[in-house]
Design a protein around this motif. Structure first.
Motif, PDB file in Angstrom:
ATOM      1  N   HIS A   4       0.874  -1.176   0.000  1.00  0.00           N
ATOM      2  CA  HIS A   4       0.000   0.000   0.000  1.00  0.00           C
ATOM      3  C   HIS A   4       0.908   1.222   0.000  1.00  0.00           C
ATOM      4  CE1 HIS A   4      -3.655  -2.223   1.459  1.00  0.00           C
ATOM      5  NE2 HIS A   4      -2.726  -3.001   1.978  1.00  0.00           N
ATOM      6  N   VAL A   6       0.587   5.087   0.489  1.00  0.00           N
ATOM      7  CA  VAL A   6      -0.454   5.993   0.988  1.00  0.00           C
ATOM      8  C   VAL A   6       0.128   7.396   1.138  1.00  0.00           C
ATOM      9  CG1 VAL A   6      -1.686   4.118   2.174  1.00  0.00           C
ATOM     10  CG2 VAL A   6       0.089   5.397   3.384  1.00  0.00           C
ATOM     11  N   PRO A   7      -0.724   8.414   1.260  1.00  0.00           N
ATOM     12  CA  PRO A   7      -0.214   9.785   1.260  1.00  0.00           C
ATOM     13  C   PRO A   7       0.668  10.130   2.461  1.00  0.00           C
ATOM     14  CG  PRO A   7      -2.611   9.753   0.918  1.00  0.00           C
ATOM     15  CD  PRO A   7      -2.196   8.355   1.243  1.00  0.00           C
ATOM     16  N   ASP A   8       0.343   9.611   3.629  1.00  0.00           N
ATOM     17  CA  ASP A   8       1.097  10.055   4.810  1.00  0.00           C
ATOM     18  C   ASP A   8       1.003   9.027   5.935  1.00  0.00           C
ATOM     19  OD1 ASP A   8      -1.454  10.367   5.901  1.00  0.00           O
ATOM     20  OD2 ASP A   8      -1.536  12.487   5.340  1.00  0.00           O
ATOM     21  N   ALA A  11      -2.505   8.036   7.214  1.00  0.00           N
ATOM     22  CA  ALA A  11      -3.209   7.082   6.351  1.00  0.00           C
ATOM     23  C   ALA A  11      -2.617   5.684   6.535  1.00  0.00           C
ATOM     24  CB  ALA A  11      -3.104   7.524   4.894  1.00  0.00           C
ATOM     25  N   ASP A 229       4.745   5.511   2.720  1.00  0.00           N
ATOM     26  CA  ASP A 229       4.351   6.769   2.104  1.00  0.00           C
ATOM     27  C   ASP A 229       5.137   6.895   0.783  1.00  0.00           C
ATOM     28  OD1 ASP A 229       6.909   7.579   2.784  1.00  0.00           O
ATOM     29  OD2 ASP A 229       6.286   9.140   4.197  1.00  0.00           O
ATOM     30  N   GLY A 230       4.805   7.897  -0.015  1.00  0.00           N
ATOM     31  CA  GLY A 230       5.406   8.016  -1.345  1.00  0.00           C
ATOM     32  C   GLY A 230       6.918   8.137  -1.291  1.00  0.00           C
ATOM     33  N   GLU A 231       7.431   8.852  -0.287  1.00  0.00           N
ATOM     34  CA  GLU A 231       8.889   9.050  -0.189  1.00  0.00           C
ATOM     35  C   GLU A 231       9.602   7.731   0.095  1.00  0.00           C
ATOM     36  OE1 GLU A 231       9.377  13.658   1.254  1.00  0.00           O
ATOM     37  OE2 GLU A 231       9.445  12.086   2.770  1.00  0.00           O
TER      38      GLU A 231
END
Ligand code: PGA
Length: 260
Positions: A4, A6-8, A11, A229-231
């Motif tokens: 998954h 997720v934004p942050d 989430a 998260d994305g990073e």
């Protein structure tokens, strides 16, 4: 492996808490593997917000500092009590940290035995270190390692210095569940956030399985959920494949076209 992105962190915590809550609803006396550190903070917050009765849940922490005074606020027994047991309403008598029955030479083996006697960990929450460690299994740890006493890597001590007055105050030794111990949990849920974790995440999930990257042992486990998260996901090259997850739908039969 289910991934998954997720934004942050909030989430991510919600996704992880949902996984735990689903297990607790079917197994109220679930054996939960708990992690300390910054990573699972939002998971515990989201789980507490579910308002579930967790009083029958049993919990085993991943690791504990060895050379730390009893009752020190940064000992993992204190962190577990403050950040997990109290907010979640766990029964303290059902929660264990390594060495809580004495930090003697027999403690790691007893802890391993006590996990097995509880029926094994059902769902294990994990973070990952910047050097790829899981629990305090530093690079070079055997992928079959048991609970044991070991030394913290210099990078881990520097990373954890934020919790202590100075680097000199960071313990040098610990008792940790081994990689073999962790792999015996029935389900693993790994969370990681921030650009500083991207290399470790990519090496663990997509690199070769090697003791140089302890997190790569997760590739050997059949039931792993990864929440990033994305990073932290930025170094993954094959994330689309992983994201697809689940069984690949069987292609429809091709209808032979009439020859011209
Ligand atoms: P962190 O540590 O959650 O504080 O980032 C994770 C780990 O070192 O395993």
């Amino acid at each position: 492996m289910r991934l998954h992105v997720v934004p942050d962190r909030a989430a991510a915590g919600a996704v992880a808490a949902r996984e735990i809550a689903r297990e607790v609803r079917t197994h109220p006396d679930l054996v939960l593997g708990v992690a300390t550190g910054s990573t699972p903070v939002t998971t515990w917050a989201a789980l507490a917000a579910c308002g579930l009765d967790l009083t029958r849940v049993r919990a085993f922490a991943l690791d504990e500092y060895l050379d730390i005074p009893d009752g020190h606020p940064e000992s993992y027994s204190a962190v577990v009590e403050r950040e997990i047991v109290r907010p979640l309403g766990l029964d303290p008598a059902r929660v264990r940290t390594p060495g809580d029955d004495g930090k003697d030479a027999g403690a790691p083996e007893r802890y391993e035995r006590d996990i097995a006697a509880a029926g094994g960990v059902h769902l294990q929450i994990l973070g990952i270190g910047r050097n790829g460690h899981i629990a305090f299994n530093e690079p070079g740890s055997s992928l079959a390692s048991p609970c044991r006493v070991t030394r913290l890597a210099a990078q881990t001590r520097r990373d954890n210095a934020r919790f202590f007055a100075s680097l000199d105050d960071v313990p040098t030794h610990c008792i940790t569940q081994g990689i073999g111990t962790i792999l015996r949990a029935r389900r693993l849920v790994l969370l990681a956030f921030g650009a500083q974790k991207a290399d470790a995440v990519a090496a663990a999930l997509e690199g070769p399985v090697t003791s140089t990257v302890p997190g790569s042992a997760l590739q050997l486990h059949p039931d792993v959920t990864v929440i990033l998260d994305g990073e932290a996901a930025a170094g993954l090259a094959h994330s689309e494949t992983v994201l697809a997850g689940g069984p690949i739908p069987f292609p429809a039969p091709r209808v032979a076209s009439p020859s011209p």
